[in-house]
Enzyme design. Structure first.
Site, PDB file in Angstrom:
ATOM      1  N   ARG A 128      16.352 -82.604-109.857  1.00 26.23           N
ATOM      2  CA  ARG A 128      16.808 -81.358-110.488  1.00 26.23           C
ATOM      3  C   ARG A 128      16.500 -81.366-111.987  1.00 26.23           C
ATOM      4  NH1 ARG A 128      23.088 -79.671-109.894  1.00 26.23           N
ATOM      5  NH2 ARG A 128      23.424 -80.981-111.696  1.00 26.23           N
ATOM      6  N   ARG A 134      18.697 -79.641-118.032  1.00 27.20           N
ATOM      7  CA  ARG A 134      19.995 -80.259-118.321  1.00 27.20           C
ATOM      8  C   ARG A 134      19.772 -81.704-118.752  1.00 27.20           C
ATOM      9  NH1 ARG A 134      24.608 -78.984-113.897  1.00 27.20           N
ATOM     10  NH2 ARG A 134      25.429 -80.825-114.951  1.00 27.20           N
TER      11      ARG A 134
HETATM   12  P1  AMP Z   1      28.862 -79.727-113.666  1.00 25.69           P
HETATM   13  O1  AMP Z   1      27.976 -78.569-113.953  1.00 25.69           O
HETATM   14  O2  AMP Z   1      30.005 -79.385-112.757  1.00 25.69           O
HETATM   15  O3  AMP Z   1      28.081 -80.934-113.172  1.00 25.69           O
HETATM   16  O4  AMP Z   1      29.532 -80.163-115.052  1.00 25.69           O
HETATM   17  C1  AMP Z   1      28.746 -80.602-116.132  1.00 25.69           C
HETATM   18  C2  AMP Z   1      29.630 -81.282-117.148  1.00 25.69           C
HETATM   19  O5  AMP Z   1      30.572 -80.337-117.655  1.00 25.69           O
HETATM   20  C3  AMP Z   1      30.476 -82.435-116.628  1.00 25.69           C
HETATM   21  O6  AMP Z   1      29.767 -83.662-116.609  1.00 25.69           O
HETATM   22  C4  AMP Z   1      31.617 -82.448-117.644  1.00 25.69           C
HETATM   23  O7  AMP Z   1      31.192 -83.008-118.871  1.00 25.69           O
HETATM   24  C5  AMP Z   1      31.829 -80.954-117.892  1.00 25.69           C
HETATM   25  N1  AMP Z   1      32.814 -80.377-116.946  1.00 25.69           N
HETATM   26  C6  AMP Z   1      32.577 -79.440-115.986  1.00 25.69           C
HETATM   27  N2  AMP Z   1      33.689 -79.128-115.325  1.00 25.69           N
HETATM   28  C7  AMP Z   1      34.668 -79.888-115.865  1.00 25.69           C
HETATM   29  C8  AMP Z   1      36.053 -80.041-115.581  1.00 25.69           C
HETATM   30  N3  AMP Z   1      36.656 -79.357-114.584  1.00 25.69           N
HETATM   31  N4  AMP Z   1      36.756 -80.928-116.334  1.00 25.69           N
HETATM   32  C9  AMP Z   1      36.183 -81.616-117.334  1.00 25.69           C
HETATM   33  N5  AMP Z   1      34.872 -81.538-117.642  1.00 25.69           N
HETATM   34  C10 AMP Z   1      34.107 -80.681-116.911  1.00 25.69           C
END
Ligand code: AMP
Length: 207
Positions: A128, A134
């Site tokens: 990805r 990202r």
């Molecule tokens: P994701 O897109 O869900 O993989 O999230 C990317 C990044 O955003 C994660 O690695 C965290 O740093 C932050 N993040 C997303 N959702 C949360 C959450 N519910 N709590 C804390 N950090 C979050």
């Protein structure tokens, strides 16, 4: 309302399945990762603070993500339901979500966890990362860090929902469509059970 928590480690397929689920069940998709990336793109103060943590694969503080979810719920009061993707990631977030949902006389219907082994997650995310832009998907050490954070800080959220008899786990390796059908079966069974409960309650009132 139908409120689904789609759970699993980074790379488990939550985003892909969320897109299919919102179309099938007419739900609003709330991904805290997407909401944070939108704050970064807008260059907000919150986004700047979150970016440092996200780039390192660490969690953003609970109050930040809870605040974002709170405002999303407040601006979507006519929604048929929500799909929570990447939230809650800690037990305090799960407790806050229950409290927020109570304000709207609703609750989490069920949690569906997609289970995928670490080596598969790493190879999916590196793939990805070739196109996603990202930073957190482009470095194997950061990906492994996110999986470790999931195992140490997030996995226990499953127990929170298991204690409420709302936890369902699925193998997240397989054809996207097959996994989608398995998720739909869980949701449809939940909805059928809820409809039956409502019918019995109505019958009791009439009797
Ligand atoms: P994701 O897109 O869900 O993989 O999230 C990317 C990044 O955003 C994660 O690695 C965290 O740093 C932050 N993040 C997303 N959702 C949360 C959450 N519910 N709590 C804390 N950090 C979050």
């Amino acid at each position: 309302m139908l409120n689904i928590v789609l759970f699993g480690p980074p790379g488990a397929g939550k985003g892909t399945q969320s897109q299919k689920l919102i179309a099938r069940y007419n739900l609003v998709h709330l991904s805290t990762g997407d909401l944070l990336r939108s704050q970064i793109a807008q260059g907000t103060e919150l986004g700047l603070r979150a970016k440092k943590l996200m780039d390192e694969g660490l969690l953003v503080p609970d109050e930040v993500v809870i605040g974002m979810i709170e405002s999303q719920l407040a601006s979507n009061t006519t929604a048929a339901g929500f799909i929570f993707d990447g939230f809650p990631r800690t037990v305090p977030q799960a407790e806050s979500l229950d409290a927020l949902m109570q304000r709207y006389d609703t609750g989490v219907s069920c949690m569906i966890a997609l289970e995928v082994a670490e080596e598969e997650l790493v190879s999916r995310l590196l793939e990805r990362g070739k196109t996603s832009n990202r930073i957190d998907d482009q470095d194997e050490a950061k990906i492994r860090k996110r999986v470790t954070v999931y195992n140490t800080e997030t996995a226990q959220v499953a127990g929170f929902y298991a204690a409420q008899q709302k936890f369902h786990a699925l193998n997240g390796i397989g054809a996207i469509e097959d996994i989608f059908q398995q998720i739909c079966t869980i949701i449809d069974q939940h909805q059928a059970a809820t409809t039956e409960d409502t019918r019995q309650a109505t019958d009791e009132v009439k009797a």
